[in-house]
Each structure stands twice: as C-alpha cells, then as structure tokens.
Scaffold this motif. Structure first.
Motif, short mmCIF file in Angstrom:
data_model
loop_
_atom_site.label_atom_id
_atom_site.label_comp_id
_atom_site.label_asym_id
_atom_site.label_seq_id
_atom_site.Cartn_x
_atom_site.Cartn_y
_atom_site.Cartn_z
N PRO A 136 -1.51 1.43 -4.96
CA PRO A 136 -2.37 2.48 -5.52
C PRO A 136 -1.67 3.36 -6.55
O PRO A 136 -2.32 3.88 -7.46
CB PRO A 136 -2.80 3.28 -4.28
N GLN A 137 -0.35 3.52 -6.44
CA GLN A 137 0.36 4.36 -7.41
C GLN A 137 0.39 3.73 -8.79
O GLN A 137 0.56 4.43 -9.79
CB GLN A 137 1.79 4.65 -6.92
N TYR A 138 0.23 2.41 -8.89
CA TYR A 138 0.21 1.71 -10.16
C TYR A 138 -1.20 1.32 -10.59
O TYR A 138 -1.51 1.29 -11.79
CB TYR A 138 1.07 0.45 -10.10
N LEU A 139 -2.05 0.98 -9.62
CA LEU A 139 -3.37 0.44 -9.93
C LEU A 139 -4.49 1.45 -9.73
O LEU A 139 -5.63 1.17 -10.09
CB LEU A 139 -3.64 -0.80 -9.06
N GLY A 140 -4.18 2.61 -9.13
CA GLY A 140 -5.19 3.65 -8.96
C GLY A 140 -6.04 3.50 -7.72
O GLY A 140 -6.87 4.36 -7.44
N ARG A 141 -5.84 2.44 -6.95
CA ARG A 141 -6.61 2.23 -5.73
C ARG A 141 -5.84 1.29 -4.82
O ARG A 141 -4.99 0.51 -5.27
CB ARG A 141 -7.98 1.64 -6.04
N GLY A 142 -6.14 1.37 -3.54
CA GLY A 142 -5.47 0.50 -2.58
C GLY A 142 -6.29 0.39 -1.31
O GLY A 142 -7.37 0.98 -1.19
N LEU A 143 -5.79 -0.36 -0.36
CA LEU A 143 -6.45 -0.56 0.92
C LEU A 143 -5.66 0.14 2.02
O LEU A 143 -4.43 0.14 2.02
CB LEU A 143 -6.56 -2.05 1.23
N SER A 144 -6.37 0.71 2.96
CA SER A 144 -5.74 1.32 4.13
C SER A 144 -5.36 0.23 5.13
O SER A 144 -5.76 -0.95 5.00
CB SER A 144 -6.71 2.30 4.79
N ASP A 145 -4.60 0.62 6.15
CA ASP A 145 -4.26 -0.33 7.21
C ASP A 145 -5.53 -0.89 7.85
O ASP A 145 -5.61 -2.09 8.14
CB ASP A 145 -3.41 0.35 8.27
N ASP A 146 -6.53 -0.04 8.07
CA ASP A 146 -7.78 -0.51 8.67
C ASP A 146 -8.49 -1.51 7.76
O ASP A 146 -9.04 -2.52 8.23
CB ASP A 146 -8.71 0.67 8.95
N ASP A 147 -8.49 -1.24 6.44
CA ASP A 147 -9.12 -2.16 5.49
C ASP A 147 -8.43 -3.53 5.53
O ASP A 147 -9.09 -4.57 5.51
CB ASP A 147 -9.03 -1.61 4.07
N ILE A 148 -7.11 -3.50 5.59
CA ILE A 148 -6.35 -4.75 5.66
C ILE A 148 -6.71 -5.51 6.94
O ILE A 148 -6.89 -6.73 6.93
CB ILE A 148 -4.84 -4.46 5.59
N GLY A 149 -6.84 -4.77 8.04
CA GLY A 149 -7.22 -5.40 9.30
C GLY A 149 -8.58 -6.06 9.23
O GLY A 149 -8.78 -7.17 9.76
N VAL A 150 -9.54 -5.41 8.59
CA VAL A 150 -10.88 -5.99 8.44
C VAL A 150 -10.81 -7.31 7.67
O VAL A 150 -11.39 -8.33 8.07
CB VAL A 150 -11.83 -4.99 7.74
N LEU A 151 -10.09 -7.30 6.54
CA LEU A 151 -9.99 -8.51 5.73
C LEU A 151 -9.28 -9.63 6.49
O LEU A 151 -9.65 -10.80 6.38
CB LEU A 151 -9.26 -8.21 4.43
N ARG A 152 -8.27 -9.29 7.26
CA ARG A 152 -7.55 -10.31 8.02
C ARG A 152 -8.46 -10.97 9.05
O ARG A 152 -8.40 -12.18 9.26
CB ARG A 152 -6.35 -9.69 8.73
N ARG A 153 -9.29 -10.19 9.69
CA ARG A 153 -10.20 -10.76 10.70
C ARG A 153 -11.25 -11.66 10.06
O ARG A 153 -11.69 -12.63 10.67
CB ARG A 153 -10.86 -9.64 11.50
N ARG A 154 -11.62 -11.37 8.83
CA ARG A 154 -12.69 -12.12 8.18
C ARG A 154 -12.19 -13.35 7.43
O ARG A 154 -12.97 -14.30 7.21
CB ARG A 154 -13.43 -11.21 7.19
N HIS A 155 -10.91 -13.33 7.01
CA HIS A 155 -10.43 -14.40 6.12
C HIS A 155 -9.07 -14.90 6.59
O HIS A 155 -8.06 -14.22 6.42
CB HIS A 155 -10.36 -13.91 4.68
#
Length: 303
Positions: A136-155
């Motif tokens: 996020p410091q370079y791209l202006g946005r990022g994912l939280s730990d919870d967001d990462i967890g959601v994506l891991r469960r789905r993919h």
C-alpha cells in the motif's frame, strides 16, 4: 514457489527510450550467474506503468527466451481491468511463466470487497500459482490479513503474498498464513535477516545487490546466521541508499546494477534525473560492492 532470493528485472532502454533487447538479455544472464532462485519481470522496478500493453508482452517473450526454462519464471500482472489482466495472464502462460504476481488496478479507491472480487476473478482464470503484491505504501492500496484469508479460502492457487513490509509485519503474515502459504518480502532486502528469523520464505529483489542477498540467504539456510548478517551488512549502505523511494530505486538502483554489470542507462521520461552528488555517492557504493556478480570469496574481505 521456490524458497530463495528471486530477481525482479529492471527495464533497460536505449538512447531513443525504446526497450533495449541486448541489455535485457545481459541483465537476465548476469542474474542467473548470481545463482538467484528465479527470475521475474514487470514489477515496479521494471517501470511497468511506463510500458505499453504491447511492450509488456514483448518483455515477457524476451525474458522467457533468456531464462529458457532454467529457473522459475514469474511475471507481474498489471492492468486496469479484469479483461486486461486476464489478457496478460494468457500471454504469460503461453510464454512459460511458472507463477504470477497480481497488482491491484489503479482505477481508484474502493472497498476491500471490490479488490477481493477483482483479484479473485483474475485468479479464477488460471491454474498457475498466484501471488498478490501487497504494497500500500507504493501502490496506494492493499489487503488486510482478513482479506488475504478470504482470498486463500476461495482460491487454492493463491499461494504467495509479496509484501513490502518491515520484519515484524512480515513475521505476522507468516504466522497468519500457515505452512502451505509462502511469504516473500521486498524493500530491497532491508531487514533481511530479521525477516528470515520471522519465517519469510524468500525475497523478490531488483538486481543491484541481489548477489549479496543470494549469498546471505544461502548462509542463513546453512545455519551460518552471523556470516549471513555480515554479508547483508556489506550491502546495507547500498540498499538504504537506493530504497528511499521507487523513483530513487529506478534512477540509482538501476545505475548501481549497470555500473557493476557493465551496462549503460538511458531513462524513459518522465524520470527522476540523477544528480551529481548522488552519483558521487553511488560511485563509492559501486566500488565497495564490486563487479556483478561478485565472486563468493570476495564477500568476506575485511570491512
């Protein structure tokens, strides 16, 4: 995704600001000679935002040709829509990529669910292992730990997080991720030994001092932590100098690598232009680091 230090290539241009085929080939060959664990391209260090869609595809083909199956090959997938990113994914697959790094689009600032859906739709279009660049410091946005967890469960093919994080944050990600998920860090290798202590699986670094990173991680994995720390400290002044910003990395990090590897640098506008005082400091760093890749026995000369 193979544990170790992978090189993310710079974009080299000629005097006319077009991509330089010979320089790109030399860069890849030098990185392979440095015993990197893999090669990647089209990240922030590759100035992907300055490249047209067609140039991104050309670079994929060039890098794949140069690597020629010798190492794992990753490409950052950059694009402002799902369709554009999927088109890049298809070309990466055809070129022989072994993994992909997804970057968030720059279209705007949206709720986390929108980014989760975006990444998920792209991941769903490939069987290749996927990483997300969470910077996020370079791209202006990022994912939280919870967001990462959601994506891991789905993919199931979401296998790696590419962080740009201090050691303590990388260690938290490692703990959260679990044993079947890999955490790679960047930041030029800042805090490398602390990141390894915290469980990081590897690093994706621009080539300027990647040979030092390779050797430091080799020693660490061999149980020689003090020697690994000493090697890392040799490179730390250079890492600190170039990692002031992404623009500084592209301007001076590329020149650091080029001076060590015998290449010329021509900037593509718009660009941060080098200043005399900074170039003088860079000359001292080049002299201390030596040619690229540095012979292993030269890493242990007295400081």
């Amino acid at each position: 995704m193979q544990r170790g230090v992978h090189a993310i290539l710079y974009a080299f241009f000629g005097p006319d600001e077009t991509l330089d085929r010979a320089a790109m080939r030399r860069q890849a060959e030098r990185c392979i000679a440095a015993d990197v664990a893999g090669i990647a391209a089209l990240g922030l260090a590759t100035e992907v935002q300055k490249l047209s869609f067609a140039e991104r595809l050309v670079l994929m083909d060039w890098v794949a040709e140069d690597v020629n199956g010798r190492l794992p090959l990753g490409f950052t997938i950059y694009g402002q829509s799902v369709a554009e990113q999927v088109a890049m994914v298809r070309h990466a697959e055809a070129a022989g990529a072994t993994w992909l790094i997804l970057q968030p689009p720059q279209a705007g600032s949206y709720a986390a669910d929108e980014y989760i859906s975006f990444f998920g739709r792209v991941m769903g279009e490939t069987a290749l292992p996927c990483a997300i660049q969470n910077a996020p410091q370079y791209l202006g946005r990022g994912l939280s730990d919870d967001d990462i967890g959601v994506l891991r469960r789905r993919h199931a093919n979401f296998e790696v997080i590419k962080a740009e994080a201090p050691a303590e944050d990388a260690a938290r990600l490692r703990t959260m991720a679990g044993p079947d998920f890999r955490v790679f860090n960047g930041r030029g290798g800042l805090g490398m030994i602390a990141c390894l202590d915290g469980g990081c699986d590897g690093f994706l670094l621009a080539p300027d001092a990647v040979d030092y990173g390779v050797e430091a991680m080799r020693l660490y994995d061999d149980g020689q932590r003090a020697a690994a720390q000493a090697v890392h400290e040799r490179a730390l002044p250079a890492i600190t100098f170039i990692m002031r910003s992404i623009e500084h990395l592209i301007c001076y990090g590329k020149r650091l690598f080029a001076a060590r590897a015998g290449l010329a640098v021509f900037d593509r506008a718009p660009a941060l232009r080098p200043e005399a005082a900074e170039l003088a400091a860079l000359d001292l760093l080049v002299r201390d680091l030596g040619p690229f890749p540095l012979a292993r026995e030269s890493l242990y000369r007295p400081t």
